[in-house]
Design a protein around this motif. Structure first.
Motif, PDB file in Angstrom:
ATOM      1  N   ASP A 214     -11.272 -75.667   5.010  1.00  0.00           N
ATOM      2  CA  ASP A 214     -10.397 -76.545   5.798  1.00  0.00           C
ATOM      3  C   ASP A 214      -8.938 -76.237   5.446  1.00  0.00           C
ATOM      4  OD1 ASP A 214      -8.867 -78.565   6.833  1.00  0.00           O
ATOM      5  OD2 ASP A 214     -10.299 -80.164   6.363  1.00  0.00           O
ATOM      6  N   ALA A 215      -8.294 -75.455   6.310  1.00  0.00           N
ATOM      7  CA  ALA A 215      -6.921 -75.016   6.016  1.00  0.00           C
ATOM      8  C   ALA A 215      -5.962 -76.199   5.931  1.00  0.00           C
ATOM      9  CB  ALA A 215      -6.453 -74.030   7.091  1.00  0.00           C
TER      10      ALA A 215
ATOM     11  N   PRO B 110     -10.517 -79.374  -6.454  1.00  0.00           N
ATOM     12  CA  PRO B 110     -11.079 -78.929  -5.169  1.00  0.00           C
ATOM     13  C   PRO B 110     -10.174 -79.345  -4.018  1.00  0.00           C
ATOM     14  CG  PRO B 110     -12.202 -80.911  -5.934  1.00  0.00           C
ATOM     15  CD  PRO B 110     -11.198 -80.561  -6.998  1.00  0.00           C
ATOM     16  N   SER B 111     -10.196 -78.586  -2.945  1.00  0.00           N
ATOM     17  CA  SER B 111      -9.289 -78.866  -1.822  1.00  0.00           C
ATOM     18  C   SER B 111      -9.697 -80.116  -1.045  1.00  0.00           C
ATOM     19  CB  SER B 111      -9.244 -77.660  -0.880  1.00  0.00           C
ATOM     20  OG  SER B 111     -10.544 -77.364  -0.413  1.00  0.00           O
ATOM     21  N   ASP B 112     -10.934 -80.624  -1.263  1.00  0.00           N
ATOM     22  CA  ASP B 112     -11.322 -81.842  -0.534  1.00  0.00           C
ATOM     23  C   ASP B 112     -11.022 -83.109  -1.325  1.00  0.00           C
ATOM     24  OD1 ASP B 112     -13.194 -81.585  -2.520  1.00  0.00           O
ATOM     25  OD2 ASP B 112     -14.950 -81.802  -1.211  1.00  0.00           O
ATOM     26  N   ILE B 113     -10.232 -82.995  -2.371  1.00  0.00           N
ATOM     27  CA  ILE B 113      -9.869 -84.175  -3.167  1.00  0.00           C
ATOM     28  C   ILE B 113      -8.961 -85.087  -2.327  1.00  0.00           C
ATOM     29  CG2 ILE B 113      -7.817 -83.063  -4.182  1.00  0.00           C
ATOM     30  CD1 ILE B 113      -8.518 -84.498  -6.825  1.00  0.00           C
TER      31      ILE B 113
ATOM     32  N   VAL C  71       1.459 -73.503  -9.190  1.00  0.00           N
ATOM     33  CA  VAL C  71       0.234 -73.577  -8.377  1.00  0.00           C
ATOM     34  C   VAL C  71      -0.480 -72.226  -8.302  1.00  0.00           C
ATOM     35  CG1 VAL C  71      -0.684 -74.275  -6.127  1.00  0.00           C
ATOM     36  CG2 VAL C  71       1.472 -75.258  -6.941  1.00  0.00           C
ATOM     37  N   ILE C  72      -1.810 -72.290  -8.414  1.00  0.00           N
ATOM     38  CA  ILE C  72      -2.645 -71.142  -8.039  1.00  0.00           C
ATOM     39  C   ILE C  72      -3.392 -71.549  -6.776  1.00  0.00           C
ATOM     40  CG2 ILE C  72      -4.502 -69.576  -8.721  1.00  0.00           C
ATOM     41  CD1 ILE C  72      -3.953 -70.300 -11.627  1.00  0.00           C
ATOM     42  N   LEU C  73      -3.243 -70.757  -5.738  1.00  0.00           N
ATOM     43  CA  LEU C  73      -3.967 -71.026  -4.497  1.00  0.00           C
ATOM     44  C   LEU C  73      -5.237 -70.175  -4.520  1.00  0.00           C
ATOM     45  CD1 LEU C  73      -0.901 -70.824  -2.081  1.00  0.00           C
ATOM     46  CD2 LEU C  73      -2.026 -72.911  -2.919  1.00  0.00           C
ATOM     47  N   MET C  74      -6.403 -70.832  -4.537  1.00  0.00           N
ATOM     48  CA  MET C  74      -7.666 -70.099  -4.695  1.00  0.00           C
ATOM     49  C   MET C  74      -8.477 -70.143  -3.411  1.00  0.00           C
ATOM     50  SD  MET C  74      -9.026 -71.336  -8.438  1.00  0.00           S
ATOM     51  CE  MET C  74     -10.518 -70.364  -8.264  1.00  0.00           C
ATOM     52  N   THR C  75      -8.478 -69.052  -2.715  1.00  0.00           N
ATOM     53  CA  THR C  75      -9.362 -68.929  -1.553  1.00  0.00           C
ATOM     54  C   THR C  75      -9.477 -67.462  -1.181  1.00  0.00           C
ATOM     55  OG1 THR C  75      -9.744 -69.563   0.755  1.00  0.00           O
ATOM     56  CG2 THR C  75      -7.450 -69.290   0.087  1.00  0.00           C
ATOM     57  N   GLU C  76     -10.622 -67.116  -0.594  1.00  0.00           N
ATOM     58  CA  GLU C  76     -10.783 -65.740  -0.101  1.00  0.00           C
ATOM     59  C   GLU C  76     -10.585 -65.685   1.409  1.00  0.00           C
ATOM     60  OE1 GLU C  76     -14.439 -64.071  -1.653  1.00  0.00           O
ATOM     61  OE2 GLU C  76     -14.042 -64.991  -3.589  1.00  0.00           O
ATOM     62  N   ASN C  77     -10.260 -66.818   1.988  1.00  0.00           N
ATOM     63  CA  ASN C  77     -10.036 -66.915   3.426  1.00  0.00           C
ATOM     64  C   ASN C  77      -8.530 -66.801   3.685  1.00  0.00           C
ATOM     65  OD1 ASN C  77      -9.420 -68.026   5.982  1.00  0.00           O
ATOM     66  ND2 ASN C  77     -11.363 -69.161   5.994  1.00  0.00           N
ATOM     67  N   ALA C  78      -8.128 -65.732   4.386  1.00  0.00           N
ATOM     68  CA  ALA C  78      -6.695 -65.467   4.561  1.00  0.00           C
ATOM     69  C   ALA C  78      -6.010 -66.565   5.373  1.00  0.00           C
ATOM     70  CB  ALA C  78      -6.499 -64.112   5.235  1.00  0.00           C
ATOM     71  N   ASP C  79      -6.740 -67.191   6.326  1.00  0.00           N
ATOM     72  CA  ASP C  79      -6.118 -68.259   7.118  1.00  0.00           C
ATOM     73  C   ASP C  79      -5.853 -69.493   6.262  1.00  0.00           C
ATOM     74  OD1 ASP C  79      -6.137 -66.713   9.386  1.00  0.00           O
ATOM     75  OD2 ASP C  79      -8.159 -67.363   9.975  1.00  0.00           O
ATOM     76  N   VAL C  80      -6.821 -69.792   5.406  1.00  0.00           N
ATOM     77  CA  VAL C  80      -6.640 -70.939   4.500  1.00  0.00           C
ATOM     78  C   VAL C  80      -5.501 -70.635   3.530  1.00  0.00           C
ATOM     79  CG1 VAL C  80      -7.743 -72.318   2.687  1.00  0.00           C
ATOM     80  CG2 VAL C  80      -9.059 -71.639   4.698  1.00  0.00           C
ATOM     81  N   MET C  81      -5.465 -69.397   3.038  1.00  0.00           N
ATOM     82  CA  MET C  81      -4.389 -69.016   2.107  1.00  0.00           C
ATOM     83  C   MET C  81      -3.025 -69.160   2.790  1.00  0.00           C
ATOM     84  SD  MET C  81      -3.660 -68.004  -0.925  1.00  0.00           S
ATOM     85  CE  MET C  81      -4.976 -67.140  -1.772  1.00  0.00           C
ATOM     86  N   LYS C  82      -2.972 -68.783   4.055  1.00  0.00           N
ATOM     87  CA  LYS C  82      -1.702 -68.871   4.778  1.00  0.00           C
ATOM     88  C   LYS C  82      -1.209 -70.323   4.817  1.00  0.00           C
ATOM     89  CE  LYS C  82       0.512 -67.032   8.835  1.00  0.00           C
ATOM     90  NZ  LYS C  82       0.513 -67.102  10.239  1.00  0.00           N
TER      91      LYS C  82
END
Ligand code: SF4
Length: 448
Positions: free
Chosen positions: A139-140, A99-102, A158-169
């Motif tokens: 949280d980008a 998870p990204s909050d790790i 790496v696999i970047l997993m998000t449906e939020n384009a800003d976070v993906m950026k």
């Protein structure tokens, strides 16, 4: 559209030079049309013809690479529905999710543990390839920091997993140099995700609700100029997911449907409540037809059997795994050390060499080319006959390395002892144990 053998023949040089391994350009064209040959085998195809042929002979499922350099991992590129028809080419890539909050410390500990999960088998290094970073709170900054840590401090892709384009950026900015897979292009965000992927030349994972809804999304990204796509039909129930994997593979191969001619990604981590069940689901996806399989964790008891299953399924069934014929030194042998001979089937070699090593008796292990057959099969097929073994010993060079004339042959090849003796006058042929597991005791008793 695939070209026929005759259409391919018209594009070949027609010199019949035989360098491709067959007598005529026509035979090569026929082999190319039926998928039995690779275009690269002919060095004389013009660039123009190569472009046409490459398009026509492109695999119906596009190979997609994640990562760069020595750790680059490719999925897809398959040409057959069933492994026995030819072979499967690119092993299913295995990923674990974080998870990204790790916290940075927890992530560092996980990466260290996961990196240790590497296994030597038949001379290969088996290990999982990917970490899937999942955005859990939008949280980008945190997403980018974790992506950077994975990319810069580990050997995982790496696999970047998000449906939020800003976070993906943010993730792409942090880990883009490692060519991550951007997962999460949906009907809602496809324009932004497609543009980001195109700008950074990255592969994109499409998340749909069904196989049918994958098609317009795939077509849209293809129309935007993106070629490296990975498909998720959205099923999160094992039976449906299995059915979807088969449907996608069939549509790509049998119907020539280019919209689904890409590798898939599956999420056993979202189909089960514990790692044991996840592992079983993952096993079905390795068999049929997951391109990337994402687990909730890597643990030895889960990943090791999955890596072995993958090794078995993605080896060419028509070409046994072999080792090179020759003399192998185990434990600094000298002129008095025992000499053993066996076949070049990779599994035979690695089991026998492992047992000899564990005996701690320095030995010379001679590997005779048996076309990759195990001892009994090679003997039955005439690939490990007494005459052959005797001649191999003579030309192997072992006689310059030892001053004795004892040769240990496998117990399962006891019947060749007489013929070897005839071929090697003065040598003492010793029949070793049938099972490699008995070699340590045998060697210790005789030579320790
Ligand atoms: Fe023809 Fe090329 Fe084969 Fe030569 S190498 S025979 S030119 S297909």
């Amino acid at each position: 559209m695939a070209l026929t053998g005759i259409q391919i023949f018209k594009l070949l040089p027609k010199t019949n030079c035989k360098e491709c391994g067959v007598p005529t350009c026509l035979a090569f064209a026929m082999n190319l049309a039926s998928g039995k040959a690779e275009l690269d085998a002919c060095p004389y195809v013009s660039d123009e013809a190569r472009a046409q042929l490459a398009e026509a002979s492109a695999p119906p499922i596009r190979p997609v690479a994640v990562g760069k350099g020595v750790r680059k991992a490719t999925t897809g590129g398959e040409t057959v529905q069933y492994r026995h028809e030819k072979t499967f080419f690119n092993p299913t890539l295995l990923a674990a999710q974080v998870p990204s909050d790790i916290s940075a410390d927890d992530l560092a500990a996980k990466l260290k543990n996961w990196n240790a999960l590497q296994y030597e088998r038949v001379g290969l290094n088996l290990r999982p390839e990917l970490v899937a970073l999942k955005d859990v709170n939008g949280d980008a900054g945190a997403f980018g920091a974790a992506a950077k840590q994975i990319a810069e401090t580990s050997e995982f892709n790496v696999i970047l997993m998000t449906e939020n384009a800003d976070v993906m950026k943010a993730g792409v900015e942090a880990a883009g140099s490692k060519r991550p897979l951007m997962y999460g292009a949906t009907a809602a965000n496809i324009d932004a995700m497609g543009a980001l992927a195109k700008e950074n030349d990255l592969p994109v994972g499409i998340k749909a609700d069904s196989v049918e809804t994958l098609v317009p999304l795939s077509d849209k990204l293809t129309a935007m100029g993106l070629k490296d796509l990975v498909l998720d039909p959205g099923s999160r129930e094992p039976k449906q997911s299995n059915a979807d994997m088969i449907a996608i593979r069939r549509a790509a191969l049998k119907d020539g449907n280019r919209s689904v001619g890409f590798p898939t990604i599956t999420f056993p981590c979202e189909m089960a409540s514990n790692l044991d069940v996840e592992t079983m689901v993952a096993a079905t996806h390795i068999a049929k037809y997951g391109g990337i399989v994402v687990l909730s964790d890597f643990a030895g008891e889960s990943i090791f059997p999955l890596l072995l299953e993958r090794l078995n399924i993605f080896t060419d069934p028509q070409r046994p795994m072999t080792v090179t014929e020759g003399i192998f030194e185990i434990g600094n042998p000298d002129e008095n050390s025992p000499v053993l001979v066996t076949t070049n089937f990779a599994l035979t070699y690695f089991i026998v060499s492992g047992e000899v090593e564990s005996s701690r008796v320095p030995s010379w292990l001679l590997i005779k080319d048996s076309e990759g057959l195990s001892v009994m099969t090679a003997w039955a097929a005439g690939k490990f006959s007494g005459d052959d073994v005797g001649m191999f010993i003579k030309k192997s060079g072992i006689m310059d390395k030892v001053k004795h004339q004892d040769l240990i042959i496998p117990g399962y090849a006891a019947a060749i002892a007489g013929d070897v003796e005839e071929e090697l006058p003065g040598w003492n042929i010793i029949v070793g144990p049938r099972e490699a597991a008995h070699l340590p005791g045998f060697l210790k008793e005789k030579y320790a």
